[in-house]
Structure formats: structure tokens, C-alpha cells
Scaffold this motif. Sequence first.
Motif, PDB file in Angstrom:
ATOM      1  N   SER A 184       0.853  -1.189   0.000  1.00 57.13           N
ATOM      2  CA  SER A 184       0.000   0.000   0.000  1.00 57.13           C
ATOM      3  C   SER A 184       0.894   1.246   0.000  1.00 57.13           C
ATOM      4  O   SER A 184       2.110   1.146   0.233  1.00 57.13           O
ATOM      5  CB  SER A 184      -0.876   0.008   1.250  1.00 57.13           C
ATOM      6  N   GLY A 185       0.277   2.412  -0.213  1.00 53.35           N
ATOM      7  CA  GLY A 185       1.034   3.671  -0.222  1.00 53.35           C
ATOM      8  C   GLY A 185       1.788   3.898   1.086  1.00 53.35           C
ATOM      9  O   GLY A 185       2.941   4.305   1.087  1.00 53.35           O
ATOM     10  N   GLY A 186       1.100   3.613   2.183  1.00 56.24           N
ATOM     11  CA  GLY A 186       1.720   3.821   3.499  1.00 56.24           C
ATOM     12  C   GLY A 186       2.892   2.886   3.722  1.00 56.24           C
ATOM     13  O   GLY A 186       3.929   3.282   4.260  1.00 56.24           O
ATOM     14  N   GLN A 187       2.731   1.652   3.259  1.00 50.32           N
ATOM     15  CA  GLN A 187       3.820   0.674   3.412  1.00 50.32           C
ATOM     16  C   GLN A 187       5.023   1.080   2.555  1.00 50.32           C
ATOM     17  O   GLN A 187       6.168   0.991   3.004  1.00 50.32           O
ATOM     18  CB  GLN A 187       3.325  -0.718   3.018  1.00 50.32           C
ATOM     19  N   GLN A 188       4.735   1.557   1.356  1.00 48.34           N
ATOM     20  CA  GLN A 188       5.832   2.006   0.483  1.00 48.34           C
ATOM     21  C   GLN A 188       6.593   3.157   1.123  1.00 48.34           C
ATOM     22  O   GLN A 188       7.821   3.218   1.070  1.00 48.34           O
ATOM     23  CB  GLN A 188       5.273   2.461  -0.872  1.00 48.34           C
ATOM     24  N   GLN A 189       5.819   4.062   1.756  1.00 47.97           N
ATOM     25  CA  GLN A 189       6.459   5.206   2.385  1.00 47.97           C
ATOM     26  C   GLN A 189       7.359   4.753   3.534  1.00 47.97           C
ATOM     27  O   GLN A 189       8.439   5.286   3.750  1.00 47.97           O
ATOM     28  CB  GLN A 189       5.385   6.183   2.873  1.00 47.97           C
ATOM     29  N   ARG A 190       6.914   3.738   4.276  1.00 45.75           N
ATOM     30  CA  ARG A 190       7.737   3.208   5.361  1.00 45.75           C
ATOM     31  C   ARG A 190       9.031   2.599   4.825  1.00 45.75           C
ATOM     32  O   ARG A 190      10.088   2.749   5.437  1.00 45.75           O
ATOM     33  CB  ARG A 190       6.988   2.105   6.095  1.00 45.75           C
ATOM     34  N   VAL A 191       8.923   1.914   3.713  1.00 45.09           N
ATOM     35  CA  VAL A 191      10.118   1.295   3.131  1.00 45.09           C
ATOM     36  C   VAL A 191      11.101   2.399   2.696  1.00 45.09           C
ATOM     37  O   VAL A 191      12.311   2.288   2.912  1.00 45.09           O
ATOM     38  CB  VAL A 191       9.743   0.373   1.948  1.00 45.09           C
ATOM     39  N   ALA A 192      10.549   3.474   2.126  1.00 46.99           N
ATOM     40  CA  ALA A 192      11.410   4.592   1.725  1.00 46.99           C
ATOM     41  C   ALA A 192      12.127   5.171   2.947  1.00 46.99           C
ATOM     42  O   ALA A 192      13.308   5.517   2.894  1.00 46.99           O
ATOM     43  CB  ALA A 192      10.591   5.669   1.019  1.00 46.99           C
ATOM     44  N   LEU A 193      11.401   5.262   4.070  1.00 44.47           N
ATOM     45  CA  LEU A 193      12.022   5.733   5.311  1.00 44.47           C
ATOM     46  C   LEU A 193      13.098   4.755   5.771  1.00 44.47           C
ATOM     47  O   LEU A 193      14.165   5.163   6.236  1.00 44.47           O
ATOM     48  CB  LEU A 193      10.969   5.859   6.412  1.00 44.47           C
ATOM     49  N   GLY A 194      12.785   3.476   5.635  1.00 45.22           N
ATOM     50  CA  GLY A 194      13.726   2.439   6.051  1.00 45.22           C
ATOM     51  C   GLY A 194      15.027   2.542   5.284  1.00 45.22           C
ATOM     52  O   GLY A 194      16.121   2.406   5.839  1.00 45.22           O
ATOM     53  N   ARG A 195      14.892   2.829   4.003  1.00 34.93           N
ATOM     54  CA  ARG A 195      16.078   2.956   3.165  1.00 34.93           C
ATOM     55  C   ARG A 195      16.940   4.125   3.635  1.00 34.93           C
ATOM     56  O   ARG A 195      18.164   4.084   3.570  1.00 34.93           O
ATOM     57  CB  ARG A 195      15.637   3.176   1.712  1.00 34.93           C
ATOM     58  N   ALA A 196      16.272   5.183   4.138  1.00 37.24           N
ATOM     59  CA  ALA A 196      17.023   6.326   4.657  1.00 37.24           C
ATOM     60  C   ALA A 196      17.653   6.000   6.015  1.00 37.24           C
ATOM     61  O   ALA A 196      18.760   6.432   6.325  1.00 37.24           O
ATOM     62  CB  ALA A 196      16.105   7.542   4.782  1.00 37.24           C
ATOM     63  N   MET A 197      16.934   5.195   6.825  1.00 42.72           N
ATOM     64  CA  MET A 197      17.381   4.936   8.197  1.00 42.72           C
ATOM     65  C   MET A 197      18.522   3.943   8.296  1.00 42.72           C
ATOM     66  O   MET A 197      19.268   3.950   9.269  1.00 42.72           O
ATOM     67  CB  MET A 197      16.214   4.366   9.015  1.00 42.72           C
ATOM     68  N   VAL A 198      18.623   3.085   7.292  1.00 41.60           N
ATOM     69  CA  VAL A 198      19.525   1.949   7.425  1.00 41.60           C
ATOM     70  C   VAL A 198      20.985   2.372   7.567  1.00 41.60           C
ATOM     71  O   VAL A 198      21.801   1.665   8.131  1.00 41.60           O
ATOM     72  CB  VAL A 198      19.301   0.951   6.254  1.00 41.60           C
ATOM     73  N   ARG A 199      21.291   3.569   7.094  1.00 42.12           N
ATOM     74  CA  ARG A 199      22.676   4.044   7.174  1.00 42.12           C
ATOM     75  C   ARG A 199      22.981   4.739   8.491  1.00 42.12           C
ATOM     76  O   ARG A 199      24.105   5.106   8.743  1.00 42.12           O
ATOM     77  CB  ARG A 199      22.949   5.027   6.033  1.00 42.12           C
TER      78      ARG A 199
END
Length: 362
Positions: free
Chosen positions: A137-152
Motif C-alpha cells: 500500500s502507499g503507506g507501506q511504500q512510504q515506510r520502506v522509503a524511510l527504512g532505506r534512509a534509516m539503514v545508514r
Amino acid sequence: MSSVHFTGVTKRFGAVEALSDLNLHVEEGEFVSLLGPSGSGKSTTLNLLAGLLDADDGEIAIGERVVNDVSPDKRDIAMVFQSYALYPHMTVFENIAFPLRARRRRVPRAEVEERVTAVAAILGVEALLHRYPKELSGGQQQRVALGRAMVRDPKVFLLDEPLSNLDARLRIRMRRDLKALHDRIGSTIIYVTHDQAEAMSMSTRIAVFDKGRLQQFATPFEIYNRPANVFVANFVGEREILLLDGEARIVDDTLQIATANDTLSVGRVPPGAARLTGRRVTFGLRAESLRIAEAGGIEARVTEVEPAGPDIIVFARTLGGLDLACRVDAATRIERGAHIHLAIIPERLLAFDEKGVAIDLH
Ligand code: ADP
Ligand code: MG
């Protein structure tokens, strides 16, 4: 995490000064929103910090380090945009892991696994790690985008209107998620939005911009209750503020506002009211700055009743022809044409000088 410092920063695009002499100091671990209308310089500020734009003047620092001449990839920041393009051919796991693998110095496989799992747990997407973006869903995609930023684990997170593509309900839920996330990871977050409610709900402090100039930098409480000027007062709050030009008089221990139409009595005199006497003042009233009184106060006739969810906005015209709005509980029975009494809540009265600068009454 790091503090962030803009000192005398100006950015021009040809003849347009997109950002003028910005001085803004964000402390380590803060959640700061850059709030303002479209074109006010919010994204420019963020892009200068990210290194996607060069400042014409002034200094930008992340922690102690001046970064004006540091390339974007060496600034140790992570950015999430409104259009959070995930890689469609990669799973959620691979999307989140991407920044770790893309780096020159490769992170060992076991550590990638560990960090992606930890980030996914924080964002509540553990169960989705093997899915592809189109299966989210849109919300889940947004979380993944955040995750990609957080992982570093960057020094600063920069988010530019990351929720604008989501529907209204989800946006509200994501506000709480983002705030909870900030509480948990404690990173410095700089968040661009034009939505005042969003900024109010999440930020430790809000920087309000208009026409490339910082108008006020303060807590949500101060921004709402003690706006620095007319622009801020009008931009925050759910509705436009009512501005009344008038003269302040103190008569028999009550403050009175004499406008062209009417003289409105404020009842109890706010502590700073002496600063008003004899001056032309613009008073600011929000719908929640008025209440319906049993008797006395300002006499008015109801012209319109607008249901607003938990509240009703009552529009009423005074005997002198002044149009006021008053927010009341949704359970209130009130009809158009009714004769009512309104009272100004003294604590909520705002006042501004000829230049629109706030006069502190409280
Ligand atoms: P916001 O994010 O608050 O909507 P921006 O920071 O994007 O505003 O823009 C501020 C001003 O700078 C606007 O007048 C905008 O048109 C102008 N601007 C922004 N980016 C560019 C650019 N790359 N070239 C020319 N003008 C720009
Ligand atoms: Mg923008």
C-alpha cells in the motif's frame, strides 16, 4: 545525530531570492519542521543542507563541520522526498539494504541482514521483506522509503513533504508513526511541509517561512499561541484568522476594542494591555478565541452554522455589522437567525502593530 546551523544563508535563482539571510540553529535530536506556503523557500533550505544546491552567501554546518564545500555524499545525511521511488524490481529487503550495498566499502552480509531486520522492526514492515513495491500500500511504500534512509544511521534525516501522496487518514496516522519513530531513534529530523497541522503534531520546533524569509522559529505551542506576526498567526490554525483594525481603550477595568463598526468588550484586561493604549492596533481573533456567553458580551445574530466534525463553527454578525466566527462543541443546538452573546477569551486575544509585528499581551 548532529546539530544543524545556517548562518546568514542566502540563495538566489537569477533575479529570484529564494532564501534571504537565513539564521537557523537546530539542536541535536530535534524534530524541526520547515513550514510555509508553496514557494516560500522550504525545499531550497533542505536542498542547501543536502548539498544539492550551493549557497550564494553564508555558512552551513552539520555539527561542528562547515559543509559548504563538502559534496552531498560526504555529508552523512539521508533524504526522503515526496515521490519516494522504490526500485520496482527489488524486494523490500533489497530496497532497504540498497544504500549499504551501493557504498564503496561494502558492509558484510551478516551485518546487512541485521541492520535491515532492525530497521524493518522499527517501521513494522518485517512481514513484508520479501514483497515487491507493487504489492504494498502507499503507506507501506512510504515506510520502506524511510527504512532505506534509516539503514545508514545518518547524522540528519531530511524529509521533503514525504506524506503528500498519501490519503488524508493515512497521513494523520503516519504523523504519529513518524513522531514515535523519532522518539525511538532520537535522530535529528528536518521535515518540510506546507501543512500546519502536520508541523504542529510532530515537531519539537517549527520554522515558519514566507517569501524566503524565516518568520518565527519556536515550539508548536508558541507558534500557535504567541505568533510573532500576522503572517504566522494567519498561516497556523485550521482557519483564517479574523483581523480587526481598531483602537484599544481600557474603561472600568475592561479592555475595549473600538472598530469602525462596533466597540467590542474583552472583559478582563490582559496583563500587557497597557502597551495598546492610544495605538492603532490590529487585533487577531480565531474562531476558538470566542465563546458563547449566557448574557452580556457582544450581541450578534447567527448568519450561518457550519458543522466541522467535533465542533461547529457559528458565524454571527454584530449589531454594528461586524462578522465574527466562533467555534463551539458539536452538541450545541444553535440555528441560523438566533440571537446570541459572544465573549472574547482574553487569553486568546492577539494584537499586532502597524507593521504586523505581534504586541505581547500575555
Ligand atoms: P517551497 O519548497 O517552500 O515550496 P522552494 O524552496 O522550492 O519553495 O522555492 C523557493 C523559490 O525559489 C520559489 O520562488 C521557486 O520558484 C524558486 N526556485 C526554486 N528552485 C528553483 C530553481 N531550480 N530554479 C529557479 N527558481 C527556483
Ligand atoms: Mg518544496
